[in-house]
Design an enzyme around this catalytic site. Sequence first.
Site, short mmCIF file in Angstrom:
data_model
loop_
_atom_site.label_atom_id
_atom_site.label_comp_id
_atom_site.label_asym_id
_atom_site.label_seq_id
_atom_site.Cartn_x
_atom_site.Cartn_y
_atom_site.Cartn_z
N ASP A 207 0.82 -1.20 0.00
CA ASP A 207 0.00 0.00 0.00
C ASP A 207 0.86 1.26 0.00
OD1 ASP A 207 -2.74 1.20 0.41
OD2 ASP A 207 -1.75 1.98 2.20
N GLU A 249 1.04 -0.60 -5.13
CA GLU A 249 0.02 0.43 -5.32
C GLU A 249 0.73 1.76 -5.45
OE1 GLU A 249 -3.65 2.86 -3.30
OE2 GLU A 249 -1.80 2.37 -2.26
#
Length: 447
Positions: A207, A249
Amino acid sequence: MARPESGDPLWYKDAIIYQLHIKAFFDANNDGIGDFEGLTHKLDYLQDLGVTALWLLPFYPSPLRDDGYDIADYKNIHPAYGRMADFKAFAREAHRRGLRIITELVINHTSDQHPWFQRARRASPGSALRDFYVWSDTDQKFLETRIIFIDTEKSNWIWDPVAQAYYWHRFYSHQPDLNFDSPRVFRAISHVMQFWLDLGVDGMRLDAVPYLIEREGTINENLPETHEILKRLRREMDRRYGDRMLLAEANQWPEDVLHYFGAGDECHMAFHFPLMPRIYMALATEDRHPVTDIVRQTPEIPESCQWAVFLRNHDELTLEMVTDRERDYLWDYYAADRRARLNLGIRRRLAPLMENDRRKIELLKGLLLSMPGTPVLYYGDEIGMGDNVYLGDRDGVRTPMQWSPDRNGGFSRADPAMLYLPPIMDPVYGFEAVNVEAQSRSPSSLL
């Protein structure tokens, strides 16, 4: 733990990934919140659907102020979702069906309730414990850095009265950023990765990876030191496992994301964020050029790497990677109701974006599946689920899965007031009209 039969180290290149939230999928103990036992009950459905990998949103202990991305304990299961034994049973059954498991490795930040932060704020300035996070005596450092959540945050710094200092946060103010200049932080995150890989996880979505490092005089995105961290993390993974995967990401332009693959020695996969809004632009303008232009601008990537492509996910449909003029056009076309707008995006599901036009839904899904890359499908989109713009933040696209026309859409037998979020109940997208049971019986349904 049993592994899928295929030992192909490049399994992710031709996978079909299904993204879901544990709490939203199926509630086995009828407390109003989905759980691992419920997900295990529905594995046959997912296998029949034809997907080959399941991407699970965060399921760790958390205050849940950011839907689990504010992690308070990296090595455990949130009690609402079950116990570690339930996760192990799920992993065993998923692998028995040939389904891979992708989980979240949220490495940029933690919750302010994490023990690491609680120790850091009470530790002496300059100590090893304090240096787990990024501190400053002033909020005037790193002024060139943009604010990501412009609707809620006014600064990337916030004063901590316990530490008597400011701490750095790229997202919500209750999510302090970890300090990867500290060797202890890298070791701690590496141990978290190994912990879940040992339990049978096949891949990990990293993330918010562009923001791991801070340097004065920069915009604090895509810095060279960030790539050194990812190379080290990859080496740690490859040293012990031969068929696992890291998915970046990085909401950046393709030429910037290219660096997150390295020479095939950083992340195995990365999301292609700029492609997604251009698919919607192409549909709205009835012009192929938004798609063909971005595909042409996409650089070649290492042979062992792969793009992840998608139409929708658990966040808003981000419009960061378009011009201001294009963003205004897309907002006016797809989010005329301003309640559907959030930050620089649109918080709607696929079917409402298409005004429930089956031809358009099928067209976009056909485009997605024909794009170079591995497709990622969002739970509920296979049946054309709707959303609820009256729910706050991104909750409108995170409502319970609609299994049947029964109580709570077949998601749970709990009192409807106990559900973590209300199911969709409007006459067009409500669970009485849109559900798996009905579509499974209809040969011409979306499902």
